[in-house]
Design an enzyme around this catalytic site. Structure first.
Site, mmCIF file in Angstrom:
data_model
loop_
_atom_site.group_PDB
_atom_site.id
_atom_site.type_symbol
_atom_site.label_atom_id
_atom_site.label_comp_id
_atom_site.label_asym_id
_atom_site.label_seq_id
_atom_site.Cartn_x
_atom_site.Cartn_y
_atom_site.Cartn_z
ATOM 1 N N SER A 266 -28.934 -23.980 21.891
ATOM 2 C CA SER A 266 -29.122 -22.894 21.126
ATOM 3 C C SER A 266 -30.269 -22.919 20.839
ATOM 4 C CB SER A 266 -28.492 -23.341 19.576
ATOM 5 O OG SER A 266 -28.964 -24.698 18.762
ATOM 6 N N HIS A 296 -21.623 -27.287 22.393
ATOM 7 C CA HIS A 296 -22.852 -27.446 21.733
ATOM 8 C C HIS A 296 -22.225 -27.967 20.027
ATOM 9 C CE1 HIS A 296 -27.181 -27.258 20.176
ATOM 10 N NE2 HIS A 296 -26.925 -25.801 20.222
ATOM 11 N N HIS A 345 -24.799 -38.793 24.914
ATOM 12 C CA HIS A 345 -25.080 -37.410 23.829
ATOM 13 C C HIS A 345 -26.077 -37.578 25.759
ATOM 14 C CE1 HIS A 345 -28.787 -35.379 22.833
ATOM 15 N NE2 HIS A 345 -28.426 -35.370 21.932
ATOM 16 N N ARG A 354 -30.233 -40.052 14.214
ATOM 17 C CA ARG A 354 -29.698 -38.811 12.901
ATOM 18 C C ARG A 354 -27.739 -39.886 12.166
ATOM 19 N NH1 ARG A 354 -29.403 -32.920 16.557
ATOM 20 N NH2 ARG A 354 -28.168 -35.093 17.698
ATOM 21 N N ASP A 400 -22.845 -36.462 15.263
ATOM 22 C CA ASP A 400 -21.842 -35.286 15.292
ATOM 23 C C ASP A 400 -20.641 -36.174 14.814
ATOM 24 O OD1 ASP A 400 -22.534 -32.919 15.709
ATOM 25 O OD2 ASP A 400 -22.586 -33.703 17.828
#
Length: 461
Positions: A266, A296, A345, A354, A400
């Site tokens: 993105s 994504h 990842h 995160r 995620d």
């Protein structure tokens, strides 16, 4: 002490690199600060290119060319940097640094997106007053063009929320000050001013667009604002969530999803489209279309789907949730030829900071939540399973692996909408960098492609 030292170093570096006027807090506007930074940064970049342009940054292998350009150093990105072992830094600050130093909406709370945007654009930690001034500016800029609400309300109910979001943002391009200035023949060196206006306009308008899509697709289509709140609080209110703890979650969510250096799809798409001098509305529409891809932006809903299926299967079989039963479920998933979503990842080789930030939020606000208990136990088990099977280079959880469970706790259960939240957040980082792309006059991106025959010819040398 380390964080304080880091902040002093950043301030010292800024003071020595730029005019003193822009280092004075609470005096200059955001645009004034950036205007003062631009000449020195342009000069520095020109020197770097002229005197050191010949310096090699590394070799490119056939594997990298075929394998998605992984690891090829081919883009300059100011706003953040991702280290495989350390994780993300926003302008040199880790997520804990940001939580400690960026102002929040409430004392001791999560940093506001406004504070982070200020940091991403200027490399300065704002005061509370500066962050609040950006909140006010966003509220002033947030009014949607007259054609957008009817457009959203007319979308088919089965149109994916991300398709609606990208379509609406693209349609708002009618308001682009950058496109208007370009077509009027504005001097190229002045275009950054219009890019700046568009970028703040896009960031300001996205929450209402996103919230209207949510309210129309899943609820009664009614939308309530509260512009006495900050960016995240007002967005949450428009979505229909009044719990202050959810507002805090949204602040954390938006900050940690804002930027992840420039190589992700993105961010790269936004940079690439913007390099053609498409305006910020069109450039970030490209970013949203990339984010909509399953590889994504859809990962968090896939994680939640996996966790929900685990929960449902265990309840049917009357199984307890513990390390042994979750290990069995994880092995069953892998043996069926599927992956465990949320683990691994492309860059990171450790637990995503995160993820850890969300885990700490859960421990503070919802320690007894059932989904959090599952997510936490999965965290204790899955890395060991993946390591033993040699399935991934990085067996640790990414961002995620946690976000869906937090959203569900507060009743936000429309999984296919989650990527829209990601899209509102990622705009802060991608568009902050797009500002500097235009301010520094970065050229059209045009890498060289090669044919399979060329690769074979090189392989046989």
């Amino acid at each position: 002490e380390k964080v304080s030292l880091k902040m002093n170093m950043i301030r010292s570096s800024l003071s020595s690199s730029y005019p003193k006027s822009f280092c004075v807090r609470g005096v200059s506007s955001l645009k004034d600060i950036l205007s003062n930074q631009i000449p020195e940064k342009q000069k520095s970049l020109a020197k770097l290119k002229k005197e050191y342009g010949h310096v090699t940054l590394g070799e490119v292998t056939i594997d990298q060319v075929i394998g998605g350009s992984r690891g090829i150093k081919t883009m300059m990105w100011e706003t953040s940097n991702l280290d495989a072992n350390e994780g993300i830094r926003f302008r040199g600050l880790t997520i804990p640094d940001c939580q400690k130093n960026l102002p929040g909406y409430v004392e001791g709370g999560e940093p506001t997106p406004e504070a982070l945007i200020w940091l991403l654009l200027t490399a300065e930690v704002p005061t509370k007053a500066q962050a609040d001034s950006l909140t006010e500016d966003f509220h002033r800029r947030s009014k949607l063009p007259a054609h957008i609400e009817p457009m959203i309300r007319s979308f088919p109910k089965n149109m994916h929320p991300m398709t609606q979001f990208a379509s609406a943002l693209c349609a708002m391009q009618t308001e682009s000050k950058f496109a208007e200035a370009y077509h009027k023949g504005t001097n190229k060196k002045e275009l950054w001013k219009f890019a700046f206006e568009d970028i703040l306009d896009v960031i300001a308008k996205m929450p209402e667009v996103a919230a209207l899509i949510y309210r129309c697709r899943y609820h009664d289509g009614k939308l309530t604002k509260n512009e006495s709140l900050d960016y995240s609080g007002n967005f949450s209110t428009m979505l229909g969530f009044s719990d202050p703890k959810f507002h805090e979650l949204m602040r954390l969510y938006m900050v940690i999803h804002s930027d992840h250096e420039g190589g992700n799809a993105s961010a790269h798409a936004t940079h690439l489209v913007g390099s053609t001098l498409s305006d910020p509305y069109l450039a970030y529409t490209g970013g949203l279309c990339a984010l909509a891809g399953p590889l994504h932006g859809l990962a968090n809903q896939e994680v939640l789907g996996w966790i929900k299926s685990l929960q449902e299967e265990f309840k049917k079989a009357n199984k307890p949730i513990n390390k042994q039963t979750i290990e069995e479920f994880a092995l069953s998933t892998l043996n069926s030829g599927k992956v465990i979503p949320g683990y691994g990842h492309a860059v990171l080789r450790k637990t995503d900071p995160r993820y850890e930030a969300q885990r700490q939020f859960a421990l503070k606000h919802l320690p007894n939540d059932e989904l959090f208990h599952i997510v936490s136990t999965v965290y204790e088990v899955v890395p060991g399973v993946l390591t033993s099977l040699g399935k991934v280079k990085n067996p640790w959880p990414n961002v995620d692996a946690h976000s869906g469970a937090l959203l569900c706790h507060y009743g936000f259960t429309e999984y296919d909408y989650y990527t829209v939240l990601f899209g509102v957040s990622r705009g802060m980082g991608a568009l902050s960098q797009l500002f500097w792309d235009r301010a520094l006059g970065l050229p059209l991106e045009r890498p060289k492609s090669v044919t399979p025959e060329f690769l074979w010819s090189q392989a046989k040398k």
